[in-house]
Design a protein around this motif. Structure first.
Motif, PDB file in Angstrom:
ATOM      1  N   UNK A 106     -41.538  38.735  -3.893  1.00  0.00           N
ATOM      2  CA  UNK A 106     -40.958  38.291  -2.626  1.00  0.00           C
ATOM      3  C   UNK A 106     -39.877  39.250  -2.142  1.00  0.00           C
ATOM      4  N   UNK A 107     -39.686  39.312  -0.842  1.00  0.00           N
ATOM      5  CA  UNK A 107     -38.616  40.123  -0.272  1.00  0.00           C
ATOM      6  C   UNK A 107     -37.271  39.411  -0.433  1.00  0.00           C
ATOM      7  N   UNK A 108     -36.198  40.036   0.059  1.00  0.00           N
ATOM      8  CA  UNK A 108     -34.859  39.482  -0.126  1.00  0.00           C
ATOM      9  C   UNK A 108     -34.710  38.109   0.518  1.00  0.00           C
ATOM     10  N   UNK A 148     -48.394  45.598   4.751  1.00  0.00           N
ATOM     11  CA  UNK A 148     -47.586  44.621   5.481  1.00  0.00           C
ATOM     12  C   UNK A 148     -48.450  43.525   6.088  1.00  0.00           C
ATOM     13  N   UNK A 149     -49.713  43.821   6.357  1.00  0.00           N
ATOM     14  CA  UNK A 149     -50.612  42.842   6.974  1.00  0.00           C
ATOM     15  C   UNK A 149     -51.258  41.915   5.957  1.00  0.00           C
ATOM     16  N   UNK A 155     -39.363  35.251   2.039  1.00  0.00           N
ATOM     17  CA  UNK A 155     -40.336  34.758   3.009  1.00  0.00           C
ATOM     18  C   UNK A 155     -41.567  35.643   3.131  1.00  0.00           C
ATOM     19  N   UNK A 156     -41.525  36.846   2.596  1.00  0.00           N
ATOM     20  CA  UNK A 156     -42.648  37.766   2.736  1.00  0.00           C
ATOM     21  C   UNK A 156     -42.813  38.633   1.510  1.00  0.00           C
ATOM     22  N   UNK A 172     -37.495  28.972  -2.467  1.00  0.00           N
ATOM     23  CA  UNK A 172     -37.002  29.246  -1.115  1.00  0.00           C
ATOM     24  C   UNK A 172     -38.175  29.542  -0.173  1.00  0.00           C
ATOM     25  N   UNK A 173     -39.203  30.208  -0.676  1.00  0.00           N
ATOM     26  CA  UNK A 173     -40.401  30.453   0.134  1.00  0.00           C
ATOM     27  C   UNK A 173     -41.021  29.135   0.582  1.00  0.00           C
TER      28      UNK A 173
END
Length: 364
Positions: free
Chosen positions: A102-104, A126-127, A107-108, A163-164
């Protein structure tokens, strides 16, 4: 009952850390990550000395992303990444290695770790969603190579994944499929390695971003069958809903959640600010007294929960490092700037004595 009496006394007198009694033991290990107080050899050396002299475990984290393309292609990793994975803990110190897809913002997809960390994702990556076959292959292979290089004693396969579930719930099912696949790959090759999933405690308890505790509990129930342990990240000063001082039994819901999942738990990240923290227009409370009382509460929680370890995220305060960061990132990084056990130069703080008193207890 004993824990509640101890914490009740601390709530009344938060200035006074409890001195280790003769014959007292602890069940959990104590350590920190390798986050430095500055980008100098001297500062890096302070972290190494802390881990050697003021800890009996280490918790390195790969914070800068995933080598998505290199891992999928089974190509060599960059020198920078191999330097992180090749780090060796002091003799006798078990290691918790934390990785994350996961990113910081949780969410992604995590950024790219290429020649250096935190690089933008290529357009084709990214897609992709979390359960894209290429993402699953890359992350599973990255985790396996990280384990085979560092040989940790525990592996955190995802960091603050709940959190996601709150921030981007539509992406949760795809992430769950990624986690299940990576967990299966690691356990197939390393069946005896304990694999954690880490949970942000304040979100889980409904004390951050208006997260729904029932939904958070459902997320943990879904991912727990694909984990061997639960690691909680706890930062009391980041939520105004956390009382000061922290009362007896405050963290019981975390222990109860682990018991329902039939999993052991540990504190994989923690920290409390020893001074006020500015974030945009807001000021978050922090003080030496609150740091001492919150840290003692965690130690007592770990004792009652028979936890394997307690990790304070940073060993040192880092105002010098914060000043070097880009201005647009200083607000976020500043949230934890005074959560160290020592100050930025290695000097003692109020919490230092408490930490060392507990560290002096033999591990039972």
């Amino acid at each position: 009952m004993r824990r509640r009496q101890v914490l009740g006394g601390l709530a009344a007198a938060p200035f006074a850390p409890v001195r280790a009694l003769a014959g007292a033991t602890r069940r959990f290990r104590m350590g920190s990550t390798r986050w430095p107080p500055d980008l100098t050899l001297t500062a890096l050396g302070r972290v190494e000395r802390f881990l050697r002299d003021d800890a009996d475990m280490a918790a390195p984290m790969i914070l800068g992303g995933v080598p998505w393309q290199d891992a999928e292609a089974e190509a060599p990793f960059s020198h920078a990444l191999m330097a992180e994975l090749g780090w060796k803990a002091p003799a006798g110190h078990p290691v918790l290695l934390s990785l994350g897809a996961l990113d910081t913002a949780r969410t992604g997809l995590a950024p790219l770790y290429a020649l250096r960390d935190n690089q933008p994702l290529p357009a084709d990556w990214a897609a992709r969603d979390f359960d894209d076959p290429a993402v699953i292959r890359a992350y599973s292979r990255f985790c396996l190579r990280a384990v085979e290089t560092m040989r940790p004693d525990w592996l955190a396969l995802g960091v603050e994944v709940n959190i996601l579930r709150h921030a981007a719930p539509d992406r949760w099912p795809a992430y769950l499929r990624l986690h299940r696949a990576a967990y299966a790959a690691v356990k197939d090759r390393h069946p005896d390695l304990p694999v954690l999933v880490t949970i942000a405690a304040q979100h889980f308890m409904g004390m951050a971003d208006r997260a729904d505790p029932a939904d958070q509990a459902a997320a943990l129930a879904e991912i727990a069958p694909h984990a061997d342990m639960i690691g909680y990240s706890i930062y009391p000063h980041l939520s105004r809903d956390v009382p000061d001082p922290i009362p007896p039994g405050f963290y019981d819901p975390l222990l109860e959640a682990a018991a329902r999942a039939r999993l052991p738990c540990a504190i994989s990240e923690s920290g409390t600010a020893s001074g006020p923290v500015r974030y945009g227009w807001a000021t978050l409370d922090g003080s030496p007294e609150r740091q001492v009382q919150a840290t003692e509460t965690l130690f007592q929680t770990a004792t009652e929960g028979d936890m394997a370890f307690v990790v304070n995220w940073t060993s040192h305060d880092y105002p010098a490092l914060l000043a070097r960061l880009p201005e647009d990132g200083q607000d976020l990084a500043g949230l934890w700037v005074s959560t160290g056990i020592l100050d930025g130069t290695g000097g003692e703080k109020a919490v230092t004595r408490l930490w060392r008193d507990w560290l002096a207890r033999p591990v039972g």
